[in-house]
Scaffold this motif. Structure first.
Motif, short mmCIF file in Angstrom:
data_model
loop_
_atom_site.label_atom_id
_atom_site.label_comp_id
_atom_site.label_asym_id
_atom_site.label_seq_id
_atom_site.Cartn_x
_atom_site.Cartn_y
_atom_site.Cartn_z
N SER A 1 0.84 -1.21 0.00
CA SER A 1 0.00 0.00 0.00
C SER A 1 0.87 1.25 0.00
N ASP A 2 0.22 2.40 -0.20
CA ASP A 2 0.95 3.66 -0.18
C ASP A 2 1.56 3.92 1.20
N GLU A 3 0.96 3.28 2.23
CA GLU A 3 1.49 3.42 3.60
C GLU A 3 2.57 2.36 3.89
N LEU A 4 2.93 1.62 2.82
CA LEU A 4 3.99 0.60 2.89
C LEU A 4 3.62 -0.58 3.80
N GLU A 5 2.34 -0.86 3.86
CA GLU A 5 1.88 -2.07 4.53
C GLU A 5 1.65 -3.15 3.48
N VAL A 6 2.06 -4.36 3.82
CA VAL A 6 1.92 -5.48 2.89
C VAL A 6 0.69 -6.29 3.27
N THR A 7 -0.22 -6.40 2.34
CA THR A 7 -1.38 -7.28 2.53
C THR A 7 -1.35 -8.33 1.43
N GLY A 8 -1.80 -9.53 1.76
CA GLY A 8 -1.72 -10.57 0.74
C GLY A 8 -2.51 -11.81 1.05
N PHE A 9 -2.38 -12.72 0.12
CA PHE A 9 -3.05 -14.01 0.20
C PHE A 9 -2.05 -15.08 -0.22
N THR A 10 -2.01 -16.19 0.51
CA THR A 10 -1.14 -17.30 0.13
C THR A 10 -1.91 -18.60 0.15
N ARG A 11 -1.66 -19.39 -0.86
CA ARG A 11 -2.25 -20.74 -0.92
C ARG A 11 -1.10 -21.74 -1.03
N THR A 12 -1.11 -22.72 -0.15
CA THR A 12 -0.10 -23.77 -0.18
C THR A 12 -0.78 -25.11 -0.39
N ILE A 13 -0.26 -25.86 -1.35
CA ILE A 13 -0.79 -27.20 -1.63
C ILE A 13 0.27 -28.22 -1.24
N PHE A 14 -0.08 -29.09 -0.32
CA PHE A 14 0.81 -30.17 0.12
C PHE A 14 0.31 -31.47 -0.50
N ASP A 15 1.18 -32.14 -1.26
CA ASP A 15 0.75 -33.34 -1.96
C ASP A 15 1.71 -34.50 -1.71
N ASN A 16 1.21 -35.71 -1.95
CA ASN A 16 1.99 -36.94 -1.80
C ASN A 16 2.54 -37.04 -0.37
N PHE A 17 3.83 -37.30 -0.20
CA PHE A 17 4.36 -37.50 1.14
C PHE A 17 4.25 -36.24 1.99
N ASP A 18 4.34 -35.07 1.36
CA ASP A 18 4.19 -33.83 2.12
C ASP A 18 2.79 -33.69 2.73
N ALA A 19 1.79 -34.21 2.05
CA ALA A 19 0.43 -34.19 2.60
C ALA A 19 0.35 -35.10 3.83
N GLN A 20 0.94 -36.29 3.73
CA GLN A 20 0.95 -37.19 4.89
C GLN A 20 1.68 -36.56 6.06
N ARG A 21 2.84 -35.97 5.78
CA ARG A 21 3.63 -35.35 6.85
C ARG A 21 2.87 -34.20 7.49
N PHE A 22 2.17 -33.40 6.68
CA PHE A 22 1.39 -32.29 7.22
C PHE A 22 0.29 -32.80 8.15
#
Length: 679
Positions: A484-505
């Protein structure tokens, strides 16, 4: 004259060294207590000043042969972290009936210096010794030491007596702390033939000797005495002592200044498997007046011997206890893959793993089924039996778990775990482990992912099968942020965990409440979460998806009229995990993996892009992996695309320097910043 002085000095040093290296219980010196750090490794939190073990076989007419282990050790504690080495857990077997192992003659003392410089002893009383039950037959004697301080020295002495003469406990030369002096002697009778196999990266060549001795066997002899007259016959008994000559084979292992093999780097797997030692295994017997017997010559011999065990092969043949339930479960299915999935899920849902790994059943599959809990063999042999009953080509697969090391030579000790393997019509193999609720077909839990397993058929024949999944563990991150103009960061994140990473999660986080997950996410990434949602936590057929809306004031840095921001934002790898100059054991990533990051950054009004990091593409040798990194200048938007891929679950130590340099370049690139200048 100078040469004479040098020779005298060397003799004096050797004599001092000789006397300093004689250890006797209770004879701890002030020098040992005053020593502030280990001379050869100042980073050591503790050290074994002396570690001695004598293993021998004793024969008693009431007990037969027994294995005696006499152990004595002295440990120096340099730091508070070293206190962890002042708790000892001594495992032993005590079944409900039959012979038991015994731990006796325990002597333990803590030594300190008081303010006057005198040695003070604190003896370990019974209140510091605890018996713990770990399973129906297995127990642990836990010994703790009182009055521990930085600089303390502790001593422990005990005797372990075992009726299980086919087992000689593995010898351990190397630990996570250094060993100043080691002395181990193993003496075995000529009637029992043991093979000795080195393990790990620190070897000691033993001194082999033979001692001539004997044992005395006492035989009961019935006697009949007849005398004149009625009732003149007397039946009695006498004892006949027979002395039998016997040779005893002795192996003595001695070493000094053994370096620690620490596990303070990531991706170790099991440090125990790489620390130096020797595995003993009974491979034959040669009793007098008997035909010599030989065991375990090849992998087929090993697997056939395991399969013949009542606690393995015969357990697979039992079906009556589950027939009605499985008949009802698969009544409406004629498709093998459907039956496989239903039975696998049924076992995972109904039989809980008790945490004990074994290739043999403990209480048996029937009892495990009724109690709804069992060890790894009971659960996975049960699963294999059910799959066979349903018409699938299922067989047990013997595995060496992470802590047991890699089985490099034919040995029964090489396997300590079992999973199930199903061969389909197209000859493909499906591996299953029902001990883990979040596991999937061909996605074994981490403890079982250790190179290859040995599939055993009904006849005892066996073949190697690869335990690792053909699919990479996958994590894909997509981030969209706006400054933003006030130098604040806003956002959205999507993480997909698949295969062994899904089991570990799922294993790590499914039992944790969302509010706790949010708190962790905020702390780990230095931001505030505005919205948080997890998808497919319980749907094992789909990847886990994590959606997060966030706000942060810490993802960019302002210096004058310029803004600095890392393209990967909170995903940036800022330090190289590999720091050792040399690593003698493999880097164990558990699974081949790929990590994809896609980031879009919308820059604030009034700023222009001055510089962005240049693209990078680097590779590991022999197709072990690669890293690609590209930042694209899109005017008022900046886009990052990066891909880190490692194609092997295990990276051998000869590639360590290449891997270390690879990660060094990766970290250097990811920490380069985008520079925005105010227009």
């Amino acid at each position: 004259m100078m040469i004479k002085k040098i020779i005298f000095g060397l003799i004096l040093i050797s004599q001092v060294s000789f006397h300093a290296q004689n250890y006797e219980f209770g004879k701890v010196s002030k020098d040992e207590l005053q020593e502030e750090f280990y001379p050869l490794d100042s980073t050591a939190d503790a050290a074994y000043l002396y570690k001695k073990r004598k293993t021998y076989f004793n024969y008693g007419n009431n007990t037969g042969f027994e294995v005696i282990n006499e152990v004595y050790l002295r440990v120096k504690l340099y730091t508070k972290e070293g206190f962890d080495f002042a708790t000892f857990k001594l495992p032993y077997v005590r079944p409900e009936s039959g012979k038991s192992e015994r731990i006796s003659s325990i002597k333990a003392v803590t030594y300190n210096l008081n303010e006057k410089g005198k040695i003070v002893e604190d003896k370990v009383s019974k209140k510091y010794i605890f018996d713990e039950t770990t399973s129906k037959f297995r127990h642990v004697k836990r010994i703790t030491f009182p009055n521990l301080k930085e600089g303390s020295v502790i001593e422990l002495k005990y005797t372990m007596t075992s009726p299980y003469t086919e087992i000689v406990d593995d010898l351990q030369f190397q630990y996570g702390i250094p060993v100043k002096k080691l002395a181990i002697e193993v003496e075995t009778p000529e009637w029992l033939i043991f093979a000795k196999k080195n393990k790990g990266y620190y070897l000691i060549t033993p001194v082999e000797t033979v001692r001539n001795g004997s044992i005395t066997i006492r035989n009961k002899v019935r006697t009949i005495t007849r005398e004149a007259g009625p009732g003149g016959t007397t039946v009695g008994s006498t004892y006949d002592n027979n002395e039998i000559d016997m040779a005893f084979n002795s192996s003595t292992y001695k070493a000094e200044n053994i370096p620690a093999l620490k596990d303070n780097e990531p991706y170790v797997g099991s440090a125990y498997a790489y620390r130096g030692g020797v595995k003993y295994e009974l491979v034959g017997t040669k009793f007098p007046n008997s035909i010599p017997k030989s065991f375990s010559k090849s992998w087929d011999d090993v697997t056939k011997q395991i399969y013949k065990s009542d606690a393995f092969g015969k357990e697979l043949e039992k079906t009556n206890y589950y027939k009605k339930d499985i008949d009802a479960l698969i009544a409406n299915s004629n498709v093998n893959l459907e039956k496989l999935a239903m039975i696998f899920q049924y076992v995972k849902s109904n039989i809980k793993w008790n945490g004990y790994t074994s290739k043999y059943t403990n209480d048996g599959v029937r009892k495990a089924y009724l109690d709804k809990t069992g060890n790894s063999a009971e659960i996975n042999l049960m699963l294999t039996s059910m799959l066979r009953y349903a018409g699938l080509n299922a067989n047990p697969v013997l595995v060496s778990s992470k802590g047991n090391g890699v089985p490099l030579f034919p040995t029964i000790k090489g396997f300590d775990y079992v999973v199930s393997g199903i061969k389909l019509a197209d000859n493909s193999m499906v591996l299953l482990d029902a001990t883990e609720p979040y596991s999937m077909p061909n996605q074994l839990p981490a403890r079982a992912l250790n190179w290859n397993g040995r599939l055993v058929t009904k006849t005892g024949e066996s073949t190697w099968v690869n335990l690792n999944s053909s699919k990479h563990a996958a994590e894909e991150n997509m981030i969209m942020v706006k400054i933003s103009d006030e130098l604040e960061v806003t956002g959205f994140t999507r993480t997909i965990f698949d295969n062994f990473d899904a089991q570990r999660f799922r294993i790590r986080y499914n039992h944790i409440k969302d509010e706790d997950l949010i708190e962790r996410f905020e702390e780990n990434n230095n931001l505030e979460v505005d919205d948080f949602k997890l998808v497919n936590q319980g749907n094992l057929a789909k990847p886990v998806v994590r959606n997060v809306k966030f706000t942060s004031e810490d993802l960019l840095e302002t210096i004058g009229n310029k803004l600095y921001i890392e393209p990967s934002l909170f995903l940036t790898k800022r330090s190289n995990p590999f720091k050792l100059e040399e690593r003698k054991y493999p880097v164990d990533f558990t699974s081949a993996f790929k990590e994809t990051n896609k980031v879009t950054i919308q820059i604030p009004n009034g700023y222009a892009i001055e510089t962005v990091p240049e693209q990078l593409a680097i590779a590991l040798p022999d197709n072990l992996g690669f890293f690609k990194y590209q930042v694209i200048n899109g005017g008022n938007k900046i886009k990052l695309v990066s891909l880190l891929q490692v194609n092997s679950a295990m990276v051998p130590p000869q590639y360590y320097q290449a891997l270390k340099e690879f990660y060094s370049k990766l970290v250097k690139k990811e920490t380069e910043k985008i520079v925005l200048v105010k227009s």
